[in-house]
Scaffold this active site. Structure first.
Site, PDB file in Angstrom:
ATOM      1  N   SER A 295      -5.804  -0.024   0.320  1.00  0.00           N
ATOM      2  CA  SER A 295      -4.852   0.681   1.520  1.00  0.00           C
ATOM      3  C   SER A 295      -4.641  -1.042   3.001  1.00  0.00           C
ATOM      4  O   SER A 295      -3.834  -1.363   3.458  1.00  0.00           O
ATOM      5  CB  SER A 295      -4.880   1.147   2.261  1.00  0.00           C
ATOM      6  OG  SER A 295      -4.214   2.723   1.643  1.00  0.00           O
TER       7      SER A 295
ATOM      8  N   ARG B  73      -2.357  -4.118   4.328  1.00  0.00           N
ATOM      9  CA  ARG B  73      -2.082  -4.536   5.237  1.00  0.00           C
ATOM     10  C   ARG B  73      -2.474  -6.043   5.640  1.00  0.00           C
ATOM     11  O   ARG B  73      -2.085  -6.514   6.094  1.00  0.00           O
ATOM     12  CB  ARG B  73      -3.272  -3.574   6.454  1.00  0.00           C
ATOM     13  CG  ARG B  73      -2.410  -2.484   6.255  1.00  0.00           C
ATOM     14  CD  ARG B  73      -3.942  -0.894   6.346  1.00  0.00           C
ATOM     15  NE  ARG B  73      -2.880  -0.328   6.753  1.00  0.00           N
ATOM     16  CZ  ARG B  73      -2.560   1.026   6.191  1.00  0.00           C
ATOM     17  NH1 ARG B  73      -2.735   0.574   5.114  1.00  0.00           N
ATOM     18  NH2 ARG B  73      -2.008   1.921   6.508  1.00  0.00           N
TER      19      ARG B  73
ATOM     20  N   GLY C 283       4.753   2.710  -2.183  1.00  0.00           N
ATOM     21  CA  GLY C 283       5.223   3.024  -0.800  1.00  0.00           C
ATOM     22  C   GLY C 283       4.837   2.262  -0.082  1.00  0.00           C
ATOM     23  O   GLY C 283       5.533   2.436   1.735  1.00  0.00           O
TER      24      GLY C 283
ATOM     25  N   ARG D  89      11.982   9.185  -2.571  1.00  0.00           N
ATOM     26  CA  ARG D  89      10.638   8.967  -1.335  1.00  0.00           C
ATOM     27  C   ARG D  89      11.264   9.358  -0.009  1.00  0.00           C
ATOM     28  O   ARG D  89      12.123   8.029   0.303  1.00  0.00           O
ATOM     29  CB  ARG D  89       9.512   8.382  -1.486  1.00  0.00           C
ATOM     30  CG  ARG D  89       8.815   8.438  -3.328  1.00  0.00           C
ATOM     31  CD  ARG D  89       7.622   7.549  -2.816  1.00  0.00           C
ATOM     32  NE  ARG D  89       6.492   8.526  -2.231  1.00  0.00           N
ATOM     33  CZ  ARG D  89       5.648   7.551  -2.106  1.00  0.00           C
ATOM     34  NH1 ARG D  89       4.948   6.938  -2.541  1.00  0.00           N
ATOM     35  NH2 ARG D  89       4.308   8.278  -0.758  1.00  0.00           N
TER      36      ARG D  89
ATOM     37  N   SER E 137       1.149  10.185   9.340  1.00  0.00           N
ATOM     38  CA  SER E 137       1.144   9.584   7.929  1.00  0.00           C
ATOM     39  C   SER E 137       0.717   8.228   8.498  1.00  0.00           C
ATOM     40  O   SER E 137       1.569   7.611   9.539  1.00  0.00           O
ATOM     41  CB  SER E 137       2.704   9.595   7.411  1.00  0.00           C
ATOM     42  OG  SER E 137       2.928   8.465   7.238  1.00  0.00           O
TER      43      SER E 137
ATOM     44  N   ASP F 208      -4.711  11.419  -0.865  1.00  0.00           N
ATOM     45  CA  ASP F 208      -5.119  10.944  -2.137  1.00  0.00           C
ATOM     46  C   ASP F 208      -6.265  11.677  -3.020  1.00  0.00           C
ATOM     47  O   ASP F 208      -5.599  11.358  -4.172  1.00  0.00           O
ATOM     48  CB  ASP F 208      -4.665   9.309  -2.145  1.00  0.00           C
ATOM     49  CG  ASP F 208      -3.654   8.701  -1.002  1.00  0.00           C
ATOM     50  OD1 ASP F 208      -3.407   9.829  -1.560  1.00  0.00           O
ATOM     51  OD2 ASP F 208      -4.157   7.266  -0.683  1.00  0.00           O
TER      52      ASP F 208
ATOM     53  N   LYS G 107       4.911  12.247  -1.837  1.00  0.00           N
ATOM     54  CA  LYS G 107       3.810  11.617  -3.018  1.00  0.00           C
ATOM     55  C   LYS G 107       4.863  11.315  -3.966  1.00  0.00           C
ATOM     56  O   LYS G 107       5.773  11.406  -4.096  1.00  0.00           O
ATOM     57  CB  LYS G 107       2.661  11.662  -2.908  1.00  0.00           C
ATOM     58  CG  LYS G 107       1.729  12.123  -1.580  1.00  0.00           C
ATOM     59  CD  LYS G 107       1.402  10.732  -1.091  1.00  0.00           C
ATOM     60  CE  LYS G 107       0.593  11.550   0.245  1.00  0.00           C
ATOM     61  NZ  LYS G 107       1.290  10.234   1.404  1.00  0.00           N
TER      62      LYS G 107
ATOM     63  N   ARG H 255       2.901  17.032  -5.854  1.00  0.00           N
ATOM     64  CA  ARG H 255       1.617  17.432  -6.244  1.00  0.00           C
ATOM     65  C   ARG H 255       0.900  17.965  -6.128  1.00  0.00           C
ATOM     66  O   ARG H 255       0.665  18.322  -7.389  1.00  0.00           O
ATOM     67  CB  ARG H 255       0.166  15.675  -5.207  1.00  0.00           C
ATOM     68  CG  ARG H 255       0.925  14.293  -5.713  1.00  0.00           C
ATOM     69  CD  ARG H 255       0.276  13.260  -4.937  1.00  0.00           C
ATOM     70  NE  ARG H 255      -0.041  12.186  -5.918  1.00  0.00           N
ATOM     71  CZ  ARG H 255      -0.184  11.064  -5.411  1.00  0.00           C
ATOM     72  NH1 ARG H 255      -0.645  11.252  -4.254  1.00  0.00           N
ATOM     73  NH2 ARG H 255       0.298   9.775  -5.440  1.00  0.00           N
TER      74      ARG H 255
ATOM     75  N   ARG I 297      -2.323   9.805  -8.993  1.00  0.00           N
ATOM     76  CA  ARG I 297      -3.193  10.363  -8.651  1.00  0.00           C
ATOM     77  C   ARG I 297      -3.346  11.283  -9.405  1.00  0.00           C
ATOM     78  O   ARG I 297      -4.565  11.856  -9.753  1.00  0.00           O
ATOM     79  CB  ARG I 297      -3.320  10.633  -7.148  1.00  0.00           C
ATOM     80  CG  ARG I 297      -3.174   9.122  -6.324  1.00  0.00           C
ATOM     81  CD  ARG I 297      -4.427   8.687  -5.685  1.00  0.00           C
ATOM     82  NE  ARG I 297      -4.182   7.414  -4.520  1.00  0.00           N
ATOM     83  CZ  ARG I 297      -4.551   6.811  -4.449  1.00  0.00           C
ATOM     84  NH1 ARG I 297      -5.855   7.174  -5.329  1.00  0.00           N
ATOM     85  NH2 ARG I 297      -4.216   6.068  -4.117  1.00  0.00           N
TER      86      ARG I 297
HETATM   87  C1  S3P Z   1      -1.502   5.233   3.024  1.00  0.00           C
HETATM   88  C2  S3P Z   1      -1.199   6.248   3.216  1.00  0.00           C
HETATM   89  C3  S3P Z   1      -1.199   7.661   3.247  1.00  0.00           C
HETATM   90  C4  S3P Z   1      -1.723   7.791   1.113  1.00  0.00           C
HETATM   91  C5  S3P Z   1      -1.091   6.034   1.025  1.00  0.00           C
HETATM   92  C6  S3P Z   1      -1.616   4.835   1.481  1.00  0.00           C
HETATM   93  C7  S3P Z   1      -1.668   3.757   3.614  1.00  0.00           C
HETATM   94  O1  S3P Z   1       0.355   7.697   2.836  1.00  0.00           O
HETATM   95  O2  S3P Z   1      -1.419   8.187   0.800  1.00  0.00           O
HETATM   96  O3  S3P Z   1      -1.336   6.612  -0.578  1.00  0.00           O
HETATM   97  O4  S3P Z   1      -1.933   2.700   2.763  1.00  0.00           O
HETATM   98  O5  S3P Z   1      -1.015   3.746   4.981  1.00  0.00           O
HETATM   99  P1  S3P Z   1       1.052   8.157   4.335  1.00  0.00           P
HETATM  100  O6  S3P Z   1       0.689   7.638   5.401  1.00  0.00           O
HETATM  101  O7  S3P Z   1       2.283   8.588   3.813  1.00  0.00           O
HETATM  102  O8  S3P Z   1       0.722   9.750   5.080  1.00  0.00           O
END
Ligand code: S3P
Length: 427
Positions: free
Chosen positions: A23, A27, A94, A122, A166, A315, A342, A346, A388
């Site tokens: 994550s 970013r 995603g 998704r 989210s 996760d 997801k 899941r 996962r």
């Molecule tokens: C993530 C946020 C989560 C997580 C994903 C990574 C991120 O999703 O499940 O694996 O890096 O912001 P959501 O924000 O849609 O819950």
């Protein structure tokens, strides 16, 4: 962070480190691309998903190079991205798709974001709606999925209360807010991972986090970003898979240099409630808390996961499901309907896989119930192209009486390509 006192354990301890956080890496790369100057990001994630982010950035004209695990990105400022001649392929990521949409909403060109068939299923209305409210022109399929066509335009700041907890949606809106008129505020009822906020602060953005009684409001204003010098901490979600392996195999584990951000650390609280000895020694706090995590093996007991803690371990819930099959009592997970949106559903996938191995499991619309402990038997688990689930089923295989075949194990590369090799240490 301190967790309950440790029960003594007599087994040979394992010491590992895990690759950089996925994550944070996404970013860091996206923000570095729109900063002014050269950013250096050490320990960039090896995840396939993060490679997708880097390819998308290259297609948008961003120069980057990777040398000895250090990613160097030439940021050319907010106006520095250029139109790609082709659709931007986010593969199965995603996070790449939703966060990139926030940036592309204010670029002065049109883009198309696409990906693998799994990603094209998704939900994307969750980002299209707030970005449209900011003035963006966004087209989705009639089902509300990608491909997403974005015609970049001038944006205005909005105040947006997240309808789903989210971090991806929060981050898409905040990234759009970096180039919008006025202030952009995201209000969340349950705190989600705050990596975007921390990196923006480190890069000199005008950002304010106002915790309230029921909600937290995160506000940004337009402004230039300074380049980043960032060592990415080890990925806590990857460490979580190894911690679960350690508990199942009754060995002690230390994971060095792992991210301990409290908005991500719900799994550690749950492990402690289940009876594991969990200790962490933090050695860095800014921009991200980092430290060594010690997991001491102990008999496991069931626990209940409350809806409010779900975002902090979203996760890791498949891992909780596997651990619960070996824990005494009834484990209940509620308020986790997001698991159905997801990389796969899941809840359905986890319950089907564990049921096939003989576990006493039940689906709920928003979670699942596991009655433990149970002896798992051999079988075939379908990971449904979902990294996962693939990791969770591999762990179930370690405690099953016979061989467990995981269909789709290669998908672990989406987040943790080193998983299978590291797991060998526990067998
Ligand atoms: C993530 C946020 C989560 C997580 C994903 C990574 C991120 O999703 O499940 O694996 O890096 O912001 P959501 O924000 O849609 O819950």
């Amino acid at each position: 962070m301190t967790f309950p006192a440790l029960a003594g354990s007599s087994v040979v301890p394992i010491r590992v480190s895990v690759p950089g956080d996925k994550s944070i890496s996404h970013r860091a790369a996206l923000l570095a691309a729109i900063a002014r100057g050269t950013s250096r990001i050490a320990g960039f994630s090896s995840a396939g998903d993060c490679a997708a982010t880097l390819r998308v950035l290259r297609d948008l004209g961003v120069s980057w190079s990777m040398d000895a695990g250090v990613l160097e990105i030439e940021g050319r400022g907010a106006a520095g991205l250029g139109a790609s001649g082709a659709a931007l392929d986010c593969c199965r990521s995603g996070t790449t798709m939703r966060l990139a949409a926030g940036l592309l909403a204010w670029c002065d060109f049109s883009s198309e974001l696409t990906g693998d068939s799994q990603l094209l299923r998704r939900p994307m209305r969750r980002i299209a709606e707030p970005l449209r409210a900011m003035g963006a022109s966004i087209e989705l399929t009639p089902e509300g999925t990608a491909p997403i066509t974005i015609h970049g335009t001038e944006l205005r700041g909005i105040t947006y209360e997240l309808p789903v907890a989210s971090a991806q949606v929060k981050s898409a809106v905040l990234l759009a807010g970096l180039h919008a008129g006025g202030t952009t505020t995201v209000v969340e009822r349950v705190t989600t991972r705050d990596h975007t906020e921390r990196l923006l602060r480190a890069m000199g953005a005008v950002i304010e986090v106002a915790p309230g009684v029921q909600t937290t409001a995160v506000s940004v204003r337009a402004g230039e970003l300074a380049p980043l010098e960032l060592p990415v901490p080890g990925d806590l979600s990857s460490a979580a898979a190894l911690a679960a392996a350690a508990l199942l195999m009754k060995v002690d584990l230390t994971v060095e240099g792992v991210g301990l951000n409290p908005t991500r650390a719900g799994f550690l609280n749950v492990l402690a409630r289940m009876g594991a000895g969990i200790e962490s020694a933090m050695h860095t706090k800014v921009p991200e808390p980092v430290g060594d995590l010690h997991v001491h093996s102990a008999p496991l007991f069931a626990t209940e996961i409350a809806p409010d803690e779900v975002p902090s371990l979203i996760d890791e819930l498949p891992l909780v499901g596997v651990l619960a099959t070996q824990a005494e009592g009834v484990t209940v997970v509620r308020g986790a309907q997001e698991l159905r949106a997801k990389e796969s559903d899941r809840i359905a996938g986890l319950v089907a896989g564990l049921h096939g191995l003989g576990a006493d499991v039940e689906q709920l619309p928003d979670g699942f119930i596991v009655r433990g402990p149970s002896r798992l038997r051999s079988g075939i688990c379908d990971a449904r192209d979902d990294h996962r689930l693939a990791m969770a089923f591999s762990l179930a295989g370690m405690v099953a009486d016979g061989d467990v075949q995981v269909t789709g194990i290669d998908f672990v590369g989406d987040s943790f390509p080193e998983f299978t090799a590291l797991l060998a240490a526990f067998q």
